[in-house]
Design a protein around this motif. Structure first.
Motif, short mmCIF file in Angstrom:
data_model
loop_
_atom_site.label_atom_id
_atom_site.label_comp_id
_atom_site.label_asym_id
_atom_site.label_seq_id
_atom_site.Cartn_x
_atom_site.Cartn_y
_atom_site.Cartn_z
N MET A 160 0.83 -1.20 0.00
CA MET A 160 0.00 0.00 0.00
C MET A 160 0.86 1.24 0.00
O MET A 160 1.91 1.28 0.63
CB MET A 160 -0.87 0.02 1.26
N ASN A 161 0.42 2.26 -0.70
CA ASN A 161 1.12 3.54 -0.70
C ASN A 161 0.62 4.35 0.48
O ASN A 161 -0.50 4.82 0.48
CB ASN A 161 0.83 4.30 -1.99
N SER A 162 1.47 4.53 1.49
CA SER A 162 1.03 5.26 2.67
C SER A 162 1.64 6.66 2.73
O SER A 162 1.25 7.46 3.56
CB SER A 162 1.37 4.49 3.94
N ARG A 163 2.60 6.98 1.87
CA ARG A 163 3.25 8.28 1.87
C ARG A 163 2.33 9.33 1.27
O ARG A 163 1.71 9.11 0.24
CB ARG A 163 4.53 8.21 1.07
N ARG A 164 2.24 10.46 1.93
CA ARG A 164 1.45 11.59 1.41
C ARG A 164 2.39 12.64 0.89
O ARG A 164 3.26 13.09 1.61
CB ARG A 164 0.57 12.17 2.51
N ASN A 165 2.22 13.00 -0.35
CA ASN A 165 3.10 13.98 -0.97
C ASN A 165 2.70 15.42 -0.67
O ASN A 165 3.52 16.30 -0.67
CB ASN A 165 3.12 13.78 -2.48
N VAL A 166 1.42 15.69 -0.43
CA VAL A 166 0.93 17.05 -0.25
C VAL A 166 0.34 17.16 1.14
O VAL A 166 -0.77 16.73 1.39
CB VAL A 166 -0.12 17.40 -1.33
N VAL A 167 1.09 17.77 2.06
CA VAL A 167 0.66 17.79 3.45
C VAL A 167 -0.40 18.85 3.73
O VAL A 167 -1.12 18.75 4.71
CB VAL A 167 1.85 17.98 4.41
N GLU A 168 -0.51 19.86 2.88
CA GLU A 168 -1.49 20.92 3.16
C GLU A 168 -2.90 20.54 2.76
O GLU A 168 -3.83 21.30 2.98
CB GLU A 168 -1.08 22.24 2.49
N ASN A 169 -3.12 19.37 2.21
CA ASN A 169 -4.47 18.97 1.81
C ASN A 169 -5.43 18.90 2.98
O ASN A 169 -6.61 19.20 2.82
CB ASN A 169 -4.46 17.64 1.05
N GLN A 209 2.10 6.27 -9.41
CA GLN A 209 2.05 5.29 -8.32
C GLN A 209 0.93 4.28 -8.50
O GLN A 209 0.92 3.25 -7.85
CB GLN A 209 1.92 6.00 -6.97
N ARG A 210 -0.03 4.58 -9.34
CA ARG A 210 -1.17 3.71 -9.64
C ARG A 210 -1.76 3.08 -8.38
O ARG A 210 -1.59 1.89 -8.14
CB ARG A 210 -0.79 2.65 -10.66
N TYR A 211 -2.48 3.86 -7.61
CA TYR A 211 -3.15 3.32 -6.43
C TYR A 211 -4.18 2.28 -6.86
O TYR A 211 -4.88 2.45 -7.86
CB TYR A 211 -3.84 4.44 -5.64
N SER A 212 -4.31 1.23 -6.09
CA SER A 212 -5.25 0.16 -6.41
C SER A 212 -6.65 0.54 -5.94
O SER A 212 -6.83 1.43 -5.11
CB SER A 212 -4.82 -1.14 -5.72
N TRP A 213 -7.64 -0.18 -6.48
CA TRP A 213 -9.02 0.02 -6.02
C TRP A 213 -9.12 -0.30 -4.54
O TRP A 213 -9.86 0.36 -3.80
CB TRP A 213 -9.99 -0.84 -6.84
N GLU A 214 -8.38 -1.28 -4.08
CA GLU A 214 -8.41 -1.63 -2.65
C GLU A 214 -7.89 -0.49 -1.79
O GLU A 214 -8.48 -0.17 -0.75
CB GLU A 214 -7.58 -2.89 -2.42
N GLU A 215 -6.79 0.16 -2.21
CA GLU A 215 -6.24 1.28 -1.45
C GLU A 215 -7.21 2.46 -1.41
O GLU A 215 -7.41 3.07 -0.36
CB GLU A 215 -4.91 1.73 -2.07
N ALA A 251 -10.53 2.34 -1.89
CA ALA A 251 -11.73 1.94 -1.15
C ALA A 251 -11.49 1.95 0.35
O ALA A 251 -12.36 2.37 1.12
CB ALA A 251 -12.19 0.56 -1.61
N SER A 252 -10.32 1.50 0.78
CA SER A 252 -10.04 1.45 2.22
C SER A 252 -10.05 2.84 2.83
O SER A 252 -10.49 3.02 3.97
CB SER A 252 -8.72 0.75 2.50
N ARG A 253 -9.61 3.86 2.07
CA ARG A 253 -9.63 5.24 2.58
C ARG A 253 -11.05 5.78 2.70
O ARG A 253 -11.33 6.67 3.48
CB ARG A 253 -8.84 6.18 1.68
N LEU A 254 -11.95 5.21 1.89
CA LEU A 254 -13.33 5.69 1.87
C LEU A 254 -14.27 4.84 2.73
O LEU A 254 -15.44 5.17 2.86
CB LEU A 254 -13.84 5.70 0.42
N GLY A 255 -13.75 3.73 3.26
CA GLY A 255 -14.57 2.87 4.09
C GLY A 255 -15.62 2.09 3.30
O GLY A 255 -16.70 1.81 3.81
N ILE A 256 -15.29 1.79 2.05
CA ILE A 256 -16.19 1.01 1.19
C ILE A 256 -15.42 -0.17 0.61
O ILE A 256 -14.20 -0.25 0.75
CB ILE A 256 -16.80 1.87 0.06
N SER A 257 -16.12 -1.07 -0.04
CA SER A 257 -15.45 -2.22 -0.64
C SER A 257 -14.76 -1.82 -1.95
O SER A 257 -15.13 -0.82 -2.58
CB SER A 257 -16.45 -3.34 -0.92
#
Length: 94
Positions: free
Chosen positions: A1-10, A62-68, A70-76
Motif C-alpha cells: 500500500m502507498n502510505s506516503r502523502r506527498n501534499v501535506v497541506e491537503n 504510483q497507480r493506487y489500487s481500487w483496494e487502497e 476503497a479502504s480510505r473511503l470505508g467502502i469495498s
C-alpha cells in the motif's frame, strides 16, 4: 500500500473548503431560496471532482489500487470500482 502523502497541506485545504460549504448552507438556510439550486450544482461539481481525484490516483505514476482507494473511503473495492471505474472513452480500464 502507498502510505506516503506527498501534499501535506491537503488536510487544511479540505477543512477550509468544508467551512466555506457550511457557511454557504447557513446563508441559504437564512432565506436565500434562490441559491438552493446553486447548492445542488455545487454538489454535482463535488461528485465530478471526486471522480477526477480517483481517476488521478488510479493513473498517477504510483497507480493506487481500487483496494487502497476503497479502504480510505470505508467502502469495498467493488463498490469503489462500480462508482468510479469501468470503461473509459479510450477503452482502457480505470
Amino acid at each position: 500500500m502507498n502510505s506516503r502523502r506527498n501534499v501535506v497541506e491537503n488536510d487544511e485545504f479540505g477543512a477550509f473548503a468544508r467551512r466555506i460549504i457550511r457557511a454557504y448552507a447557513r446563508r441559504v438556510a437564512a432565506g436565500d431560496i434562490e441559491a438552493l439550486a446553486d447548492m445542488v450544482a455545487l454538489s454535482e461539481d463535488l461528485d465530478t471532482a471526486i471522480g477526477e481525484a480517483v481517476t488521478g490516483l488510479r493513473t498517477h505514476r504510483q497507480r493506487y489500487s481500487w483496494e487502497e482507494i476503497a479502504s480510505r473511503l470505508g467502502i469495498s473495492r467493488q463498490a469503489a470500482h462500480k462508482r468510479w471505474g469501468g470503461e473509459r472513452r479510450d477503452g482502457a480500464d480505470r
